[in-house]
Design an enzyme around this catalytic site. Structure first.
Site, mmCIF file in Angstrom:
data_model
loop_
_atom_site.group_PDB
_atom_site.id
_atom_site.type_symbol
_atom_site.label_atom_id
_atom_site.label_comp_id
_atom_site.label_asym_id
_atom_site.label_seq_id
_atom_site.Cartn_x
_atom_site.Cartn_y
_atom_site.Cartn_z
ATOM 1 N N ARG A 1 45.778 45.597 35.055
ATOM 2 C CA ARG A 1 45.668 44.898 36.345
ATOM 3 C C ARG A 1 46.815 43.916 36.554
ATOM 4 O O ARG A 1 47.232 43.659 37.686
ATOM 5 C CB ARG A 1 44.312 44.166 36.407
ATOM 6 C CG ARG A 1 43.985 43.530 37.746
ATOM 7 C CD ARG A 1 42.545 43.018 37.738
ATOM 8 N NE ARG A 1 42.330 41.874 38.624
ATOM 9 C CZ ARG A 1 41.846 41.973 39.856
ATOM 10 N NH1 ARG A 1 41.526 43.131 40.349
ATOM 11 N NH2 ARG A 1 41.672 40.890 40.593
ATOM 12 N N ILE B 1 44.133 41.472 46.307
ATOM 13 C CA ILE B 1 43.570 42.451 45.379
ATOM 14 C C ILE B 1 42.143 41.957 45.138
ATOM 15 O O ILE B 1 41.927 40.780 44.840
ATOM 16 C CB ILE B 1 44.407 42.549 44.081
ATOM 17 C CG1 ILE B 1 43.791 43.526 43.082
ATOM 18 C CG2 ILE B 1 44.600 41.220 43.404
ATOM 19 C CD1 ILE B 1 44.730 43.840 41.900
ATOM 20 N N SER B 2 41.166 42.842 45.328
ATOM 21 C CA SER B 2 39.767 42.396 45.318
ATOM 22 C C SER B 2 39.337 41.887 43.945
ATOM 23 O O SER B 2 39.950 42.199 42.917
ATOM 24 C CB SER B 2 38.843 43.545 45.722
ATOM 25 O OG SER B 2 39.127 43.958 47.020
ATOM 26 N N GLN B 3 38.256 41.136 43.957
ATOM 27 C CA GLN B 3 37.626 40.684 42.715
ATOM 28 C C GLN B 3 37.264 41.924 41.883
ATOM 29 O O GLN B 3 36.729 42.901 42.430
ATOM 30 C CB GLN B 3 36.365 39.900 43.085
ATOM 31 C CG GLN B 3 35.618 39.314 41.920
ATOM 32 C CD GLN B 3 34.267 38.722 42.346
ATOM 33 O OE1 GLN B 3 33.803 38.974 43.455
ATOM 34 N NE2 GLN B 3 33.662 37.955 41.457
ATOM 35 N N PRO B 4 37.551 41.928 40.582
ATOM 36 C CA PRO B 4 37.250 43.113 39.771
ATOM 37 C C PRO B 4 35.807 43.597 39.917
ATOM 38 O O PRO B 4 35.552 44.801 39.953
ATOM 39 C CB PRO B 4 37.527 42.626 38.343
ATOM 40 C CG PRO B 4 38.563 41.572 38.510
ATOM 41 C CD PRO B 4 38.251 40.897 39.819
#
Lengths: 807, 245
Positions: free
Chosen positions: B67, B93-96
């Site tokens: 990531r 970039i979204s929260q995992p």
């Protein structure tokens, strides 16, 4: 050398400082939009009170060369107003990230400090004048407050002509002009130089110095990032910067609430943005109705299924999509109401070829008015009143408008809309769906309250609510929905895969079929609100759903304190809870303001020099000064804010309201201040008058203004001025009376008292909003009256038996 | 109940095996500890908030993906924190955890086809590719699209088809798709995308302002061609408790 009080310089500087405060709100609305900007400004205003502490601490030095220091401070304001904002807006602050990244708080703190400086500079100059001319306090306060009134009016006028960023030049020029006026009697050369600088300097600033640096996350920034997207037209007014964007390569498309079953999306559109946030779209229209077919596939189209060739009233018509929707459904006549003339002006003029001038159609009539005012004045009956998606999704979704009063969705508002419905007519309100359900359920609760207020025994028979995946539409009928109409609702929902939330006689199996939720809180909520356990439901639901009223018009405030532990627990487990930010930010602002205020009020007491100077004052006076000026600062704003809001509703148009009410308050308070110079020291009747008038208004104004809302605008303005005048006139007296009494007996306490009043004003602005949310505006006024009672009791004069302080 | 215990144990065993296998294949880029911790956090959140947890294959994919390569260099130290990060050009970039839930909702596997509208940094596309999905992705912001395409190629995801332009009309030449993900906010679901969704296919749309995914919309195309949407909240926050149930 002339030693007359610098009344003109004080008035000009006060005008500049107030205009700057209002301008900052506009500028941050454009570049950010988040309440954290509001938070920064509220802290920055503490600079005014901090000036009191600063002058208290360095009184002797500052007053020894008062004129020079006044000029320096005013010049400092002029420079800082531009420079500090330019630096602050370039700091990498991202309000959206603040819940995830604590480092953003450090950036926010830097913004606080930067914005604090201009207010500290301006207020230091003003406080020097008050401290130097203790015998002319009434005249100084009169000039100060009159300047503030002119500044607020002037800014409104300027924002019609100039882009808000350009207006910064005016503020800078005004600051330099104040410095020039103050310098003139002592030094013609310095005065002339500063005068020339005031006239020419701000306009010589390079464009880059006042360029607005918008957040990357604003809708407009995002739209313009698309290749070949460009600004097609722009208009400015105090209501916002309206921008139209064309994107030929990747067309913008706006069709909220569109059914997934719709075969086609919208035709060509232009993006419409207010202050950089999406505010709808201008749709290409050439008279052909076929391309508008997509408008028949939204939840807002439901009422047209039940009506034949209706007469329609569209409230908040904006760029005209609701008007096009009415035309697509064969409406026989459309009255379109829009307060923001810049939007309708763009649609009708610059974009006429594209928009097809929808407001000029023979069966459409445009009214430049605000919804409540129009409704109150109207004598017509409508088959359908449409109120669709009046606020933008971003604002709605993030709970950013929680502190905004909205008179559109109160019980009284819905009652007023219902009064204008023809027999069998429909009121349709469409809102964004938020999960867990908040505004839709609150609207439902408000509709029930409005129907009950009109004596409807079974409100459930007059209500219908449906939802798609991102919009929900509530319909209220003037009468009960017939079986045929309910069948039409069912058919409409089946055709478009919308879910029925409520129709009379709905079974649980009919709900939650197409846009499935794990538990259908919409259905459960409407059941509970219509049932006998309504209050229990309102108490137990984790969001505030109690109907909003004109006295508590905070429709968007959903936060309940007892949910805080659960929200914090969710956050600790890595989740972003469904928190509406407005209320917590208000609490943060209040905590910060109280802490900073207390520290800076107490600071002079902790330092040996000032302790000594204070010690010369009589003991009782030292006790009375903080109580008196704290009570006044809190009380003044706690009276002014609720009445501002009450008259804003009455005048309806946000610009008239801001201009007339604010200017009346400040001008008459200024006259009152001047008049107070004629009163004997310790006169108490102004306090009695304030209490009497304020309490009378609490009781009399709501019904009186409601009854007179239908008057012509000119009469309403005249009436507002006449009603504000006596109250504001009296409100202008206690501060100069008290400060003059202090100046006469202990000059060292004057800047301290002035600062305490400044701090209290900032705290009161936040506190009055908080209390109005919980208690309603009327009780805030009652609390203010009590504060004036305390002030009268603690008036800073020597009471019999008071001992003088140690020398 | 014993059966439930047995099922739970099997699920845990599967997760453990998947994590172990992922560990074995992950490149040693010095970030494996952080990655493992991130996946553990995501798995713990999923246990808290989702009845079925998250498919072990999805967690394994997250464990393999670097990531930190998908975030701007100054933010690399934060790449494995369970939070969204800015990637420039007003995109995130979204929260995992949200990436895991969205991927899980698509229920895709090897050989499936997926379309993504809004490539962003390319992370979500790479997660799908890790699952053996044939991914096509469209990004409207030109520099972002170029950077993502270059990044994906460099990291060995050259099989992902990338395109710069308008996602509204989908990518009919690559379709129809088993799964579609619309990560770019929209006021409505573009009808052409629905037409490119296979029968039985699934579409996921996150809803909410940047950094604040408040709900996930799942669209399923049923065998008769009708569409069913589910509105899901990524976290459990039941507005009514006590006595209501």
């Amino acid at each position: 050398m002339s030693e007359r009080p610098p009344l003109a310089a004080v008035a000009v500087l006060s005008a500049a400082a107030l205009a700057y405060e209002l301008l900052l709100l506009r500028l941050f609305a454009i570049i950010q939009w988040h309440l954290f900007a509001y938070l920064a400004i509220s802290v920055a205003l503490l600079g005014i009170g901090a000036a009191g502490s600063l002058v208290t601490l360095a009184r002797r030095r500052l007053l020894a060369a008062w004129r020079r220091n006044f000029v320096l401070a005013a010049t400092g304001f002029a420079i800082a107003a531009v420079a500090c904002f330019a630096v602050a807006e370039r700091l990498p602050f991202n309000a959206l990230e603040i819940a995830w990244n604590p480092r953003q708080f450090a950036v926010l703190a830097a913004i606080y400090v930067l914005l604090f400086l201009p207010f500290l500079s301006a207020a230091t100059a003003l406080c020097i004048a008050y401290s130097r001319f203790g015998g002319a306090i009434a005249q100084l306060y009169g000039a100060d407050i009159l300047g503030a009134g002119v500044g607020s009016l002037g800014l409104l006028a300027a924002l019609f002509l100039l882009h808000p960023a350009e207006t910064l030049r005016l503020i800078c020029g005004l600051g330099l002009a104040a410095a020039a006026i103050a310098a003139w009697p002592a030094s013609r050369r310095l005065g002339s130089t500063l005068g020339l600088l005031a006239l020419a300097g701000p306009w010589l600033l390079p464009a880059a110095a006042i360029e607005l640096v918008s957040s990357d996350y604003k809708d407009l920034s995002q739209a313009l990032r698309v290749k070949e997207a460009r600004v097609l037209a722009q208009r400015v007014s105090p209501l916002g910067v309206v921008t139209v964007v064309a994107s030929p390569l990747v067309p913008l498309r706006h069709a909220p609430g569109l059914s997934l079953n719709a075969g086609d999306g919208p035709p060509a559109q232009l993006g419409l943005f207010i202050d950089g946030q999406t505010a709808g779209a201008v749709t290409r229209f050439d008279g052909a109705l076929a391309p508008l077919a997509y408008l028949t596939h939204t939840t807002a189209a439901l009422p047209y299924r039940l009506l034949q060739r209706p007469r329609v009233l569209v409230l908040g018509a904006g760029a005209g999509s609701d008007v096009l929707q009415a035309m697509a459904h064969g409406a026989r006549w459309v009255d379109a109401v829009e307060a923001n003339s810049q939007i309708t002006g763009l649609v009708q003029e610059e974009l006429a070829d594209f928009s097809g001038r929808p407001y000029s159609r023979p069966d459409v009539h445009l009214h430049a008015a605000e919804a409540r005012g129009f409704i109150a004045a109207s004598r017509d009956d409508f088959d359908l009143i449409q109120l669709a998606l009046v606020d933008a999704f971003g604002v709605s979704a993030a709970g950013l408008g929680a502190l905004n009063e909205s008179h559109l969705y109160t019980v009284e508002a819905l009652d007023a809309y219902l009064q204008r419905l023809a027999p069998g007519g429909l009121l349709a309100i469409t809102r964004w769906v938020s999960l867990p359900p908040r505004d839709s359920l609150r609207l439902f609760a408000t509709a029930i309250a409005a129907l009950e207020r009109r004596g409807v025994a079974e409100p459930g028979r007059s209500l219908v609510m449906v939802r798609g995946w991102n919009t929900a539409t509530l319909m209220l009928k003037n009468g009960a929905f017939s079986a045929a109409e309910i069948a039409a609702v069912r058919s409409f929902c089946r055709q478009h895969s919308f879910d029925i939330v409520h129709v009379h006689g709905i079974a649980a199996a009919e709900a939650n079929l197409y846009n499935v939720q794990e538990r259908d809180d919409f259905f459960d909520g409407t059941r509970a609100l219509l049932g006998p356990a309504r209050q229990d439901f309102l108490d137990r639901y984790k969001f505030e759903l109690t109907p909003a009223t004109d006295d508590r018009p905070y429709f968007f405030h959903f936060f309940k304190w007892w949910t805080l532990p659960e929200l914090l627990d969710l956050r600790s487990r890595g989740a972003l809870p469904p928190l509406d930010w407005g209320y917590p930010v208000l609490i943060m602002a209040l905590c910060q303001a109280v802490t900073v205020s207390l520290l800076l009020i107490l600071l002079p007491l902790a330092l040996a020099d000032t302790r000594l100077a204070f010690g010369a004052a009589p003991t009782a006076l030292r006790r009375r000064v903080p109580v008196y000026f704290l009570a006044l600062g809190l009380g003044f704003m706690a009276i002014e804010i609720p009445f501002l809001q009450r008259f804003s509703l009455f005048l309806s148009h946000p610009l008239y309201a801001a201009a007339v009410v604010l200017a009346s308050f400040l001008v008459f308070a200024g006259l009152g201040a001047r008049f107070s110079a004629r009163l004997a020291p310790g006169t108490r009747w102004p306090f009695v008058a304030i209490a009497g008038i304020a309490l009378l208004y609490v009781v009399v104004l709501p019904p009186l203004l409601a009854a007179l809302m239908g008057l012509a605008q000119a009469w309403k303005i005249l009436l507002t001025v006449l009603l504000v005048a006596p109250l504001a006139f009296c409100l202008g007296m206690p501060f100069p009376l008290g400060l003059a009494a202090v100046a006469g007996r202990a000059a060292a306490l004057v800047p301290w008292a002035w600062g305490i009043n400044g701090f209290a004003s900032v705290v009161a602005t936040l506190l009055a909003t908080l209390l109005a949310i919980h208690w309603g505006q009327s009780l805030v006024v009652v609390a203010a009256v009590l504060l004036y009672g305390i002030a009268a009791w603690q008036f800073p004069q020597q009471a019999p038996g008071d001992a003088p302080g140690p020398a | 109940m014993p059966m439930q215990c047995w099922q739970t144990s099997c699920r845990w065993l599967a997760v453990a095996l998947a994590l172990l296998s992922a560990l074995a294949v992950a490149a040693d880029d010095g970030m494996s500890t952080e990655r493992r911790a991130m996946v553990a956090t995501v798995a713990a959140m999923a246990r808290d908030f989702r009845a079925g947890g998250i498919d072990a294959r999805v967690l394994a994919a997250l464990e393999r993906l670097p990531r930190h390569e998908f975030v701007p260099a100054p933010l690399r130290a934060s790449a494995y924190e369970n939070r969204p990060l800015p990637v420039g050009y007003g995109q995130t970039i979204s929260q995992p955890y949200i990436v895991a839930v969205m991927t899980d909702l698509l229920r895709v596997g090897a050989g499936d086809t997926a379309l993504e509208i809004g490539t962003g940094s390319g992370y979500q596309a790479a997660v799908l590719a890790e699952l053996g999905v044939k991914v096509s992705t469209i990004e409207i912001v030109e520099p972002l699209a170029r950077e993502a395409a270059e990044r994906l190629r460099r990291l060995g995801y050259g099989g992902i088809a990338t395109r710069i332009g308008d996602g509204y009309h989908g990518w009919p030449e690559q379709g129809p798709f088993d799964a579609i993900m619309v990560t770019a906010a929209a006021s409505h679901v573009p009808p052409p995308l629905l037409r490119q969704l296979k029968t039985g296919g699934r579409m996921v749309i996150p809803v909410g302002p940047p950094f604040q995914t408040q709900q996930l919309m799942l669209v399923e195309k049923r065998a008769d061609g009708t569409l069913l949407t589910r509105q899901l909240m990524p976290v459990v926050f039941v507005p009514l408790t006590g006595g209501h149930d």
